[in-house]
Scaffold this active site. Structure first.
Site, PDB file in Angstrom:
ATOM      1  N   TYR A  31       0.835  -1.202   0.000  1.00 12.22           N
ATOM      2  CA  TYR A  31       0.000   0.000   0.000  1.00 12.22           C
ATOM      3  C   TYR A  31       0.863   1.243   0.000  1.00 12.22           C
ATOM      4  CZ  TYR A  31       0.878   1.141   4.940  1.00 12.22           C
ATOM      5  OH  TYR A  31       1.460   1.514   6.115  1.00 12.22           O
ATOM      6  N   ARG A  50       8.007   3.747  -5.411  1.00 12.90           N
ATOM      7  CA  ARG A  50       8.258   2.804  -4.300  1.00 12.90           C
ATOM      8  C   ARG A  50       7.326   1.600  -4.425  1.00 12.90           C
ATOM      9  NH1 ARG A  50       7.898   5.147   1.684  1.00 12.90           N
ATOM     10  NH2 ARG A  50       5.691   5.311   1.184  1.00 12.90           N
ATOM     11  N   LYS A 144       6.408  -1.475   1.818  1.00  8.02           N
ATOM     12  CA  LYS A 144       5.208  -1.023   2.531  1.00  8.02           C
ATOM     13  C   LYS A 144       4.129  -2.092   2.384  1.00  8.02           C
ATOM     14  CE  LYS A 144       3.212   3.538   3.341  1.00  8.02           C
ATOM     15  NZ  LYS A 144       3.412   3.538   4.775  1.00  8.02           N
ATOM     16  N   GLU A 180      12.407   2.542  13.676  1.00 11.49           N
ATOM     17  CA  GLU A 180      11.535   3.624  13.203  1.00 11.49           C
ATOM     18  C   GLU A 180      10.298   3.687  14.092  1.00 11.49           C
ATOM     19  OE1 GLU A 180      10.033   2.755   9.208  1.00 11.49           O
ATOM     20  OE2 GLU A 180      10.253   0.625   9.626  1.00 11.49           O
TER      21      GLU A 180
HETATM   22  N1  PDD Z   1       3.137   5.452   7.119  1.00 16.80           N
HETATM   23  N2  PDD Z   1       7.779   4.057   8.591  1.00 16.80           N
HETATM   24  C1  PDD Z   1       6.617   3.382   8.611  1.00 16.80           C
HETATM   25  C2  PDD Z   1       6.568   2.067   9.298  1.00 16.80           C
HETATM   26  C3  PDD Z   1       5.483   3.929   7.986  1.00 16.80           C
HETATM   27  O1  PDD Z   1       4.324   3.238   7.988  1.00 16.80           O
HETATM   28  C4  PDD Z   1       5.559   5.197   7.358  1.00 16.80           C
HETATM   29  C5  PDD Z   1       4.386   5.844   6.687  1.00 16.80           C
HETATM   30  C6  PDD Z   1       6.801   5.865   7.368  1.00 16.80           C
HETATM   31  C7  PDD Z   1       6.991   7.184   6.667  1.00 16.80           C
HETATM   32  O2  PDD Z   1       6.966   7.005   5.265  1.00 16.80           O
HETATM   33  P1  PDD Z   1       6.461   8.130   4.280  1.00 16.80           P
HETATM   34  O3  PDD Z   1       7.315   9.324   4.525  1.00 16.80           O
HETATM   35  O4  PDD Z   1       6.694   7.552   2.926  1.00 16.80           O
HETATM   36  O5  PDD Z   1       5.024   8.407   4.586  1.00 16.80           O
HETATM   37  C8  PDD Z   1       7.887   5.258   7.975  1.00 16.80           C
HETATM   38  C9  PDD Z   1       1.942   5.973   6.510  1.00 16.80           C
HETATM   39  C10 PDD Z   1       1.791   7.445   6.668  1.00 16.80           C
HETATM   40  C11 PDD Z   1       0.760   5.168   7.019  1.00 16.80           C
HETATM   41  O6  PDD Z   1       0.915   3.950   7.129  1.00 16.80           O
HETATM   42  O7  PDD Z   1      -0.293   5.722   7.268  1.00 16.80           O
END
Ligand code: PDD
Length: 283
Positions: A31, A50, A144, A180
């Protein structure tokens, strides 16, 4: 509110769950979450890139970015959606036999516009509280995937401790190191350098990438390496980043407090300018 389910436009009030969808039975899918601001899906190309890379890695079929963009723009128009979140899910497909092993199936792309989640505005002004939590996830965290059980646990632990986010850790022979957040990446300013965990089984966040390039433009030295928990207390500034949290200062990590520093404030401003420029270029 409407959503895309492959080529169909669906009225969400009628509700749709396709019970044999492998995302539903196995969490076998990927996703993306994007911000829509003033009708523009921000950093669309980077998010799709990505998604495509992971889809290729896991051998999940994916239609062209152009076709997905056409659907996204159409959905924004028919939902009259100017600000909020965009959720794109790529499922491996429908599997009538629910067999674990991977087969070649027709994948399913679902696209939803979602209201922006509720975040206390004060987090950006006074800083957020975060709490540590063990990283108990699988070995595919650089993708993701919709397998978010451990992230959900981490974030729920944070909420039940009156915190905004978890700061997850794994251990090696030198001690605990930061991976993270439940849904964000971390940065630490220490003795004029800026540290962020290297991409070692963590998500290569789009906001993380943008933050690194903005920091470099600002003349900062960005170091990507393991950052250990016993180094946290000596950090001068800490912030977390994600599509939804943008750049958010951190004021508390467990028992330690931090000030919101100059670098974080400058970065918040530069990031907002970057989004403005992006929107302008796509209008
Ligand atoms: N989450 N790390 C994890 C585990 C994440 O799920 C996310 C983003 C990030 C930050 O990634 P990005 O900058 O590409 O949004 C880091 C989204 C916002 C979510 O699951 O809602």
């Amino acid at each position: 509110m409407y959503a895309y389910f492959n080529d169909e436009i669906i009225d969400l009030r009628k509700g749709v769950i396709q019970l044999q969808n492998r995302c539903y039975t196995f969490g076998d899918g990927l996703y993306e979450v994007l911000r829509i601001i003033d009708g523009v899906p921000v950093f669309f190309e980077e998010h799709l890139n990505r998604l495509k890379k992971s889809a290729d890695y896991f051998e999940i079929k994916i239609e062209s970015s152009r076709e997905i963009k056409r659907k996204v723009d159409n959905l924004i128009r028919i939902n009259d959606f100017s600000s909020g979140e965009l959720y794109i899910q790529l499922s491996r497909g429908t599997d009538l036999f629910r067999e674990h092993g991977i087969k070649s199936l027709e994948s399913i792309v679902s696209i939803l516009t979602i209201p922006l989640r509720n975040i206390n505005e004060d987090n950006w002004i006074s800083g957020a509280k975060v709490v540590s939590f063990p990283d108990m996830r699988h070995g595919f965290c650089n993708h993701k995937t919709v397998n978010l059980f451990a992230n959900v646990q981490a974030k729920s632990y944070a909420y039940s401790n009156d915190a905004y986010e978890a700061i997850m850790y794994r251990s090696d022979s030198n001690g605990k190191y930061v991976t993270e957040g439940g849904s964000s990446n971390y940065f630490f300013v220490k003795s004029n350098d800026v540290y962020t965990p290297e991409v070692d089984n963590i998500l290569p966040g789009i906001t993380r990438e943008k933050t690194i390039s903005l920091l470099q433009e600002m003349g900062e030295n960005v170091v990507q390496k393991r950052f250990y928990f016993d180094e946290i207390k000596d950090a001068d500034e800490i912030f977390l980043v994600s599509t939804v949290s943008k750049i958010m200062p951190v004021k508390i990590v467990d028992d330690f407090s931090f000030k919101i520093g100059e670098k974080t404030l400058k970065l918040i401003k530069r990031f907002e300018e970057m989004i403005k420029e992006y929107k302008k270029s796509r209008k």
